[in-house]
Each structure stands twice: as structure tokens, then as C-alpha cells.
Write an enzyme that holds these catalytic residues in place. Structure first.
Site, PDB file in Angstrom:
ATOM      1  N   SER A  94       0.847  -1.195   0.000  1.00 50.95           N
ATOM      2  CA  SER A  94       0.000   0.000   0.000  1.00 50.95           C
ATOM      3  C   SER A  94       0.888   1.253   0.000  1.00 50.95           C
ATOM      4  O   SER A  94       1.700   1.400  -0.912  1.00 50.95           O
ATOM      5  CB  SER A  94      -0.967  -0.057   1.192  1.00 50.95           C
ATOM      6  OG  SER A  94      -1.977   0.905   1.054  1.00 50.95           O
ATOM      7  N   SER A  95       0.814   2.103   1.018  1.00 41.56           N
ATOM      8  CA  SER A  95       1.727   3.255   1.048  1.00 41.56           C
ATOM      9  C   SER A  95       3.179   2.773   0.966  1.00 41.56           C
ATOM     10  O   SER A  95       4.027   3.410   0.323  1.00 41.56           O
ATOM     11  CB  SER A  95       1.515   4.061   2.336  1.00 41.56           C
ATOM     12  OG  SER A  95       2.383   5.163   2.372  1.00 41.56           O
TER      13      SER A  95
END
Ligand SMILES: *[C@@H]1O[C@H](CO)[C@@H](O)[C@H](O)[C@H]1NC(C)=O
Ligand SMILES: *[C@@H]1O[C@H](CO)[C@@H](O)[C@H](O)[C@H]1NC(C)=O
Ligand SMILES: *[C@@H]1O[C@H](CO)[C@@H](O)[C@H](O)[C@H]1NC(C)=O
Length: 292
Positions: free
Chosen positions: A136-137
Site C-alpha cells: 500500500s503506502s
């Protein structure tokens, strides 16, 4: 009774000796005040490989340490894991600032590079076998690190992330940010994406990291188009064009997209897989060359 006590002592000693995640302070230049955790297995290899493992938004070092099975692979294979941790922006990585997107300029990227340098020096690590992965991030930041610091990373694996510099021009890069243009599938031509990488380190002509890009087709938070865009980018940068799809690789609902012969660039798309794509440690470590 004596035997039992001896066994108990031996057992306790084994527990006490087991490696654990350690916090490191004073690891060098750290312009955004991020934190460092490290996992050095008890039986660390000579000239160990190093994997930087980047947590998702809202995560932290200990959370991501238990978020994958990489630590147990470190125990059996002797590599070192670095768990950087950002306390800023809802614990989302700085994937948007010009500093992170420019080689040698600062941002969270500079702090992460300091952690790598510290680990190479402290544990006599193998500078030719430094890798980065994240979800994700952390997947977004994996592409940022590979783009801004190509000389540091031999390969990277980004799960549910976005292309390098996809968030350039956005004020922040969190799921709560009003600007979700990037995460909703911002599109560029391969050449434009490639230029964003090349412009992050003007004049660099050395080798570029090999990349694995993973994404769930049912991800609505970070659209699967983001993985297609990242593949366009690395395809352009690495000069590897799409060859073929292999369904059921590595298993079940996944399809592997091979670029060239697949040794430098691979995509993986999971049919029916949402944002929380399961990390496939075996396929990742095989691509990195740590597992055969
Ligand atoms: C992170 O937080 C620190 C401390 O508040 C601040 O100095 C730094 O500029 C922040 N970094 C980013 C990228 O927001
Ligand atoms: C939103 O973010 C994109 C990059 O993801 C950027 O190109 C665009 O300029 C941003 N728009 C605004 C209004 O900030
Ligand atoms: C390869 O597989 C991906 C994911 O399923 C799909 O989006 C793409 O269209 C496929 N490409 C070809 C040429 O079949």
C-alpha cells in the site's frame, strides 16, 4: 527432576537468545524524523543481504514486522530486515514531496537510505544485495525508492502501490487526502512515466532495480490500473516489453505478466483480490535471488 530442570534452563536460554526487532536511533541523516527498527537474525549470514520492508498507512515497524513471514525467512536464510517507520501523515510515507522524488534531496527517502548505509556498515552487509518491498503506502514508497535511488537497490517488490512520482504535485498521499487522482489510476504514457524516474536522478546511467508489481483486481482504494501504470513505467525504464501472461502463477487467482524473460520485470494481478493482497514471500525472495 534434574533432567527436567536442565531442559527448562536450556529452553529458557534458547528463548532468551532469540533475535527480536530492535529500535535504532542515530542512524544518520534523517530530515523528516522517521524511525528505524532492525531485525538481525541470530545466525546472520556472512555479507548478509538486506531487505527494507515498508509498512502501509497507519502501520509502524512492529506492525509490519508481524505483517509478513519475512522474519522467519531471515532466521533460515540469514538476511537482515530493516523496518522504517513514519510517524507523519497518518503514518503514510512521503511519496509526493520533491525531496523524496529527487536523488540525494531529503524527504522520508533520505532517512531510509541512511538506515541502509548504517546497516551495511554496522553488519558488513552486501551492498550489491539490498532490496526494498512494501504494501500500500509502502508499495508506493518502494517504487519511489527504486526511482530515486537506483544505485542502492538491486530489486524491489511493490504490493498494492502506485508508480514512482504518481503523487508528484499532490499535497499529501493519504487515503484521507482530497486528491486521490493518483490512487484512482492516474495514467501517463510509458515514456512520460519513464521520464519521471529519469528526472529523479539526472545524469544517472547505471543499472536500475529489477521490479515485481503486485495488485488485486478488486482493489478500490488503490485501483489496479495503478499497477498497470507502474509496469508501463518500469517497462520503459528497464527497456523490457510485455511478453506474455501466465495464469495461475504463483497460484490460484493470480496471473503473472512477464516482461522480457521475466528476470527484470514481473507483474501479478489477483482476480477477486482486494487491497489487502497477501504477501507471497516465496515468490518475492526467489525474484530477489535469496531463495532458489
Ligand atoms: C514529519 O514530522 C516531523 C516532526 O513533526 C516534521 O519535522 C517533518 O517535516 C515531517 N515530515 C513530513 C514529510 O511531513
Ligand atoms: C492531484 O494530484 C496529482 C498527482 O497525483 C497532481 O498531478 C495534481 O496536480 C493534483 N491536483 C491538485 C488540485 O492538487
Ligand atoms: C494479462 O493479464 C492482465 C491481468 O489479468 C490483463 O489485464 C491483461 O489484459 C493481460 N494481457 C494480455 C495481453 O492478455
Amino acid at each position: 527432576m534434574v533432567l527436567f530442570s536442565l531442559l527448562y534452563v536450556a529452553f529458557s536460554a534458547a528463548i532468551a537468545a532469540a533475535a527480536s526487532l530492535q529500535r535504532v536511533t542515530n542512524f544518520g541523516n534523517n530530515p523528516t524524523g522517521i524511525n528505524m527498527h532492525i531485525y538481525v537474525p541470530d545466525r546472520v549470514a556472512a555479507d548478509p543481504a538486506i531487505i527494507v520492508a515498508l509498512h502501509p498507512c497507519g502501520g509502524n515497524g512492529p506492525q509490519w514486522f508481524s505483517g509478513t513471514r519475512l522474519p522467519s525467512y531471515a532466521d533460515s536464510n540469514g538476511f537482515i530486515l530493516i523496518y522504517p517507520e513514519t510517524p507523519n501523515m497518518s503514518n503514510c510515507w512521503d511519496v509526493h514531496s520533491p525531496a523524496s522524488l529527487t536523488h540525494g534531496s531529503g524527504g522520508d527517502a533520505a532517512g531510509i537510505i541512511s538506515m541502509v548505509t548504517y546497516t551495511l556498515q554496522t553488519y558488513d552487509g552486501d551492498a550489491a544485495r539490498v532490496y526494498v518491498m512494501g504494501f500500500s503506502s509502502g508499495g508506493m514508497m518502494t517504487n519511489v525508492m527504486a526511482g530515486s535511488y537506483p544505485e542502492v537497490f538491486e530489486a524491489g517488490a511493490a504490493y498494492s502501490g502506485t508508480a514512482h512520482a504518481c503523487f508528484a504535485g499532490a499535497p499529501s498521499a493519504t487515503p484521507f487526502s482530497p486528491n486521490q487522482t493518483c490512487a484512482q489510476g492516474l495514467s501517463h504514457t510509458p515514456e512520460e512515466w519513464g521520464n519521471l524516474v529519469r528526472n529523479s536522478y539526472p545524469g544517472y546511467t547505471g543499472r536500475r532495480p529489477r521490479m515485481q508489481i503486485w495488485h488485486g483486481m478488486a482493489d478500490t482504494l488503490v485501483r489496479p490500473q495503478c499497477a498497470s501504470e507502474a509496469l508501463k513505467q518500469w517497462s520503459n525504464v528497464l527497456g523490457e516489453s510485455f511478453t506474455r501472461n501466465a495464469t495461475g502463477v504463483p497460484s490460484g487467482q493470480w496471473t503473472q505478466s512477464l516482461y522480457g524473460d521475466g528476470t527484470r520485470l514481473q507483474g501479478f494481478f489477483g482476480q477477486g483480490v482486494g487491497h489487502e493482497a497477501q504477501i507471497n514471500e516465496d515468490t518475492l525472495l526467489q525474484f530477489f535471488g535469496i531463495l532458489s
